[in-house]
Structures are given as structure tokens and as C-alpha cells.
Design a protein around this motif. Structure first.
Motif, PDB file in Angstrom:
ATOM      1  N   SER A  29       8.225 -36.029  13.931  1.00 16.49           N
ATOM      2  CA  SER A  29       7.516 -35.505  12.763  1.00 16.49           C
ATOM      3  C   SER A  29       8.259 -34.350  12.095  1.00 16.49           C
ATOM      4  O   SER A  29       7.782 -33.799  11.097  1.00 16.49           O
ATOM      5  CB  SER A  29       6.117 -35.042  13.177  1.00 16.49           C
ATOM      6  N   LYS A 302      -7.160 -26.351  23.660  1.00 11.43           N
ATOM      7  CA  LYS A 302      -8.059 -26.208  22.517  1.00 11.43           C
ATOM      8  C   LYS A 302      -7.885 -24.858  21.830  1.00 11.43           C
ATOM      9  O   LYS A 302      -7.837 -24.764  20.600  1.00 11.43           O
ATOM     10  CB  LYS A 302      -9.517 -26.377  22.977  1.00 11.43           C
ATOM     11  N   ALA A 305      -4.152 -24.310  20.468  1.00  4.33           N
ATOM     12  CA  ALA A 305      -3.829 -25.127  19.291  1.00  4.33           C
ATOM     13  C   ALA A 305      -4.119 -24.389  17.989  1.00  4.33           C
ATOM     14  O   ALA A 305      -3.462 -24.643  16.968  1.00  4.33           O
ATOM     15  CB  ALA A 305      -4.641 -26.424  19.326  1.00  4.33           C
ATOM     16  N   PRO A 315       0.814 -28.831  13.087  1.00  6.34           N
ATOM     17  CA  PRO A 315      -0.621 -29.051  12.851  1.00  6.34           C
ATOM     18  C   PRO A 315      -1.392 -29.210  14.155  1.00  6.34           C
ATOM     19  O   PRO A 315      -0.866 -29.740  15.139  1.00  6.34           O
ATOM     20  CB  PRO A 315      -0.661 -30.337  12.014  1.00  6.34           C
ATOM     21  N   THR A 316      -2.638 -28.751  14.162  1.00  7.34           N
ATOM     22  CA  THR A 316      -3.462 -28.817  15.374  1.00  7.34           C
ATOM     23  C   THR A 316      -3.744 -30.255  15.797  1.00  7.34           C
ATOM     24  O   THR A 316      -4.051 -30.507  16.964  1.00  7.34           O
ATOM     25  CB  THR A 316      -4.802 -28.089  15.146  1.00  7.34           C
ATOM     26  N   GLU A 317      -3.638 -31.192  14.861  1.00  5.13           N
ATOM     27  CA  GLU A 317      -3.890 -32.595  15.213  1.00  5.13           C
ATOM     28  C   GLU A 317      -2.928 -33.100  16.280  1.00  5.13           C
ATOM     29  O   GLU A 317      -3.266 -33.998  17.062  1.00  5.13           O
ATOM     30  CB  GLU A 317      -3.774 -33.489  13.960  1.00  5.13           C
ATOM     31  N   LEU A 318      -1.739 -32.496  16.345  1.00  9.09           N
ATOM     32  CA  LEU A 318      -0.771 -32.913  17.362  1.00  9.09           C
ATOM     33  C   LEU A 318      -1.270 -32.585  18.767  1.00  9.09           C
ATOM     34  O   LEU A 318      -0.960 -33.302  19.718  1.00  9.09           O
ATOM     35  CB  LEU A 318       0.584 -32.251  17.115  1.00  9.09           C
ATOM     36  N   ASP A 320      -4.431 -32.699  19.637  1.00 10.60           N
ATOM     37  CA  ASP A 320      -5.388 -33.770  19.926  1.00 10.60           C
ATOM     38  C   ASP A 320      -4.655 -35.025  20.390  1.00 10.60           C
ATOM     39  O   ASP A 320      -5.142 -35.759  21.258  1.00 10.60           O
ATOM     40  CB  ASP A 320      -6.223 -34.084  18.679  1.00 10.60           C
ATOM     41  N   ILE A 321      -3.478 -35.267  19.818  1.00  8.00           N
ATOM     42  CA  ILE A 321      -2.681 -36.418  20.249  1.00  8.00           C
ATOM     43  C   ILE A 321      -2.205 -36.219  21.687  1.00  8.00           C
ATOM     44  O   ILE A 321      -2.255 -37.152  22.505  1.00  8.00           O
ATOM     45  CB  ILE A 321      -1.476 -36.619  19.305  1.00  8.00           C
TER      46      ILE A 321
END
Length: 349
Positions: A29, A302, A305, A315-318, A320-321
Motif C-alpha cells: 500500500s 485497538k 491504532a 490508516p487505522t483500517e490496516l 483491523d486487517i
């Protein structure tokens, strides 16, 4: 390889594989994995405030993980921890708002109310499972939604004047630190609930491993027919398992209601803590002590992040991945076990 070491090694490998896969995704990414994970660590433990927030996040995770793990150890799948947590949250705040009393009376009452509410919410699927053999997974999932909308109704009509949240609980029902204690963590929201969570870890371990009733509960989970033949009451133990599991979940809700926030509010969706508790229990091997380490990892991820976009632009979504990948690898433990056993056999030749 000994089964005990295998049970420890598999979650560690799953976490390592999840972290490596997350690093690869960051590289693809266009982000730096070193900077990303460094900012994650700094956001979780880099300062006293962040460390306090991480421990605060760990607290309900421990209790939610215990709720899932306890049910699983007794042969049940409690997917309703989220709903039991929500009703426990409401019950604790209700007691905290409804009256004032000395702290040594008021706070225990509020905590007990949460455990009773969660236990009651767990009793319903346990009763249906015991008496009518209705699968607990279906019932607990449905009861999550019932809990969400019923608690929202009570908050709006009973505990407030058509407001989106209740009044703040009285200080006598609060788990919050004093000002002097808050200074130690740079005024984070860390509270005394962590001690309750750790006490519950001991309670679960002692109950399942050191008591006759715990042996009965585990026996029913292993083989209901053999347990019934041995004179154990299968139905009573199924109900009791779900009640105890629900009580742990209700206590997780009280950590938020009496500690982190001090009130209950209208929720447009689930908190996610109950569902994360499934992953925490899975990562901890459904053992009491293992749940602590699972909660530590998820709490750090959590909270840490939140610092990643600011410090490294990731990004914080990474995160979650990464969490999803860790869960995937833990769920794929059979493949990891098979791989380790093949290596062990080759080394033994």
C-alpha cells in the motif's frame, strides 16, 4: 511435541504470521511497516496516558473473553456476549443513577446488578438449550439485537427524559480513580475495574480446575451422555454455564458504565467488545490465563491504532486487517499444527 507447548506455540505463530502479513500489506500500500508498527507501539505504550488507556481497554476485553471461553470450555458457544454486556452496562448505570449510598454499598450493588443482568440474559438461551435443545448460537445472536433495542428504549423513556443518554452515575458507584491516582497515568481513563477483571480470571480458573462443580461443567461439555450416565444433571449444568458466562459479560458492561464513561447512551450499533471477546478467547486458547494475553494484544492494537494515522500516516483500517489475519491464522490452527508436527518428525529422524 507436548500438547501444552503446542497450545502456547500456535497462538504465538498466528500472531507472528498476522503481523508479517500486515507488514506486507503496508508495503504493497506504500507505507513503511517499521514506521507503522513503531507508531502502533508508541500509541499503546509510548506514554503514561497511552499505557493507562491500553489497560482500560484491556479490562472489558478480559471479561468478554472469559465469558466466551467459559461457555466454550463447557461445550457451549455463547455468541451473545455483546447483548449480555449491553444489559449489564444498563443495569449498572441504572443502580448508579437511581439512588445514592455509601461507596462500600453502592459500588458493589451496581457491579452485582450488572452480573445479574448479564446472567439473566444468558439464562434464556441456556434454558432453551437445556429444555428444548434450541441451538444456543441462534438464540444468543437474536438476543443481541433484542438487548440493543430494549436498552435503547429504557434509556430514552425510563432513565432520561427522551434524551440520548442517562445522567452521570453518582460518585459512590464509580470505579474511577481519585485525582491523585489519575495523575499517575497522566489523567487517562484507567479505573479500578482492572482488579475486578483479574479477580474474575482467578475465579474462572479456580472454578473450572479446582472444584467438583467445575469438573461437572467440563464433563457435560465433553460428553453429555456419559455425564448423564454418571449421574450429573446435564440440563442444570447447561443453564448454569450460560448464566456464569453471561455474568462475566455483564461485568464487562459495568466496566464501561461505571468506569470508562459513567453513563449509558443510545447506541446506533453494537459496541464490538462482545464480538472481540470471541477473538480474545480464541487467541487465549479458551483458558483463563490465556485470555489475559489475548486481551492485552487486542487492547494494544485497538488503542495503538489511533496513533498510526497521526505519526506514520498509516490508516487505522490496516490494524483491523492485522486483527482479522491473526484470527484467521488462529482459526487455521490445524494447518499450523500439521506443519509443526511434520517439522518435528523430520528432526526426530
Amino acid at each position: 511435541m507436548a500438547k501444552r507447548y503446542m497450545n502456547i506455540l500456535i497462538p504465538l505463530i498466528a500472531v507472528l504470521l498476522g503481523v508479517i502479513a500486515g507488514a506486507i500489506i503496508m508495503l504493497v500500500s506504500g507505507y513503511s511497516p517499521v514506521d507503522g508498527y513503531a507508531s502502533l507501539w508508541n500509541g499503546a505504550f509510548g506514554e503514561l496516558y497511552y499505557t493507562g488507556e491500553t489497560i482500560r481497554q484491556i479490562t472489558p476485553y478480559i471479561l468478554a473473553g472469559l465469558a466466551v471461553a467459559f461457555a466454550f470450555r463447557t461445550g457451549l458457544f455463547n455468541i451473545g456476549v455483546e447483548g449480555q454486556l449491553i444489559v449489564g452496562w444498563l443495569a449498572s448505570v441504572w443502580v448508579g443513577v437511581a439512588f445514592d449510598a455509601p461507596k462500600f454499598i453502592h459500588l458493589p450493588l451496581a457491579v452485582i446488578a450488572a452480573a445479574l443482568a448479564g446472567g439473566l440474559w444468558g439464562f434464556i438461551p441456556g434454558f432453551l438449550k437445556a429444555k428444548f435443545r434450541v441451538h444456543e448460537v441462534i438464540v444468543t445472536i437474536m438476543m443481541n439485537y433484542i438487548a440493543l433495542h430494549v436498552t435503547n428504549y429504557f434509556i430514552r423513556t425510563v432513565l432520561s427524559d427522551h434524551s440520548d443518554k442517562t445522567d452521570k452515575i453518582h460518585d459512590s458507584a464509580s470505579l474511577a480513580f481519585s485525582d491523585a491516582m489519575q495523575q499517575m497515568t497522566d489523567y487517562s481513563r484507567l479505573h479500578w475495574g482492572i482488579l475486578i477483571a483479574l479477580a474474575c480470571v482467578f475465579i474462572m480458573w479456580f472454578l473450572l480446575e479446582k472444584t467438583t462443580k467445575g469438573y461437572e461443567l467440563r464433563s457435560v461439555g465433553f460428553n453429555q451422555h456419559a455425564s448423564e450416565y454418571a449421574g450429573m444433571s446435564v440440563n442444570k449444568n447447561i443453564i448454569l454455564s450460560m448464566v456464569i458466562s453471561g455474568a462475566f459479560a455483564g461485568l464487562a458492561g459495568s466496566m464501561e458504565g461505571l468506569g470508562t464513561f459513567g453513563y449509558a447512551s443510545i447506541k446506533s450499533g453494537f459496541t464490538g467488545i462482545g464480538f472481540d471477546g470471541i477473538a480474545v478467547a480464541l487467541l487465549g486458547g479458551n483458558t483463563a490465563v490465556g485470555v489475559i494475553f489475548g486481551a492485552l494484544l487486542f487492547g494494544a492494537l485497538k488503542v495503538g491504532a489511533l496513533n498510526m494515522p497521526m505519526e506514520s500516516g498509516v490508516p487505522t483500517e490496516l490494524v483491523d486487517i492485522v486483527i482479522a489475519l491473526i484470527i484467521f491464522f488462529v482459526a487455521s490452527s490445524y494447518m499450523i499444527r500439521w506443519f509443526i508436527e511434520r517439522i518435528s518428525k523430520k528432526e526426530g529422524k
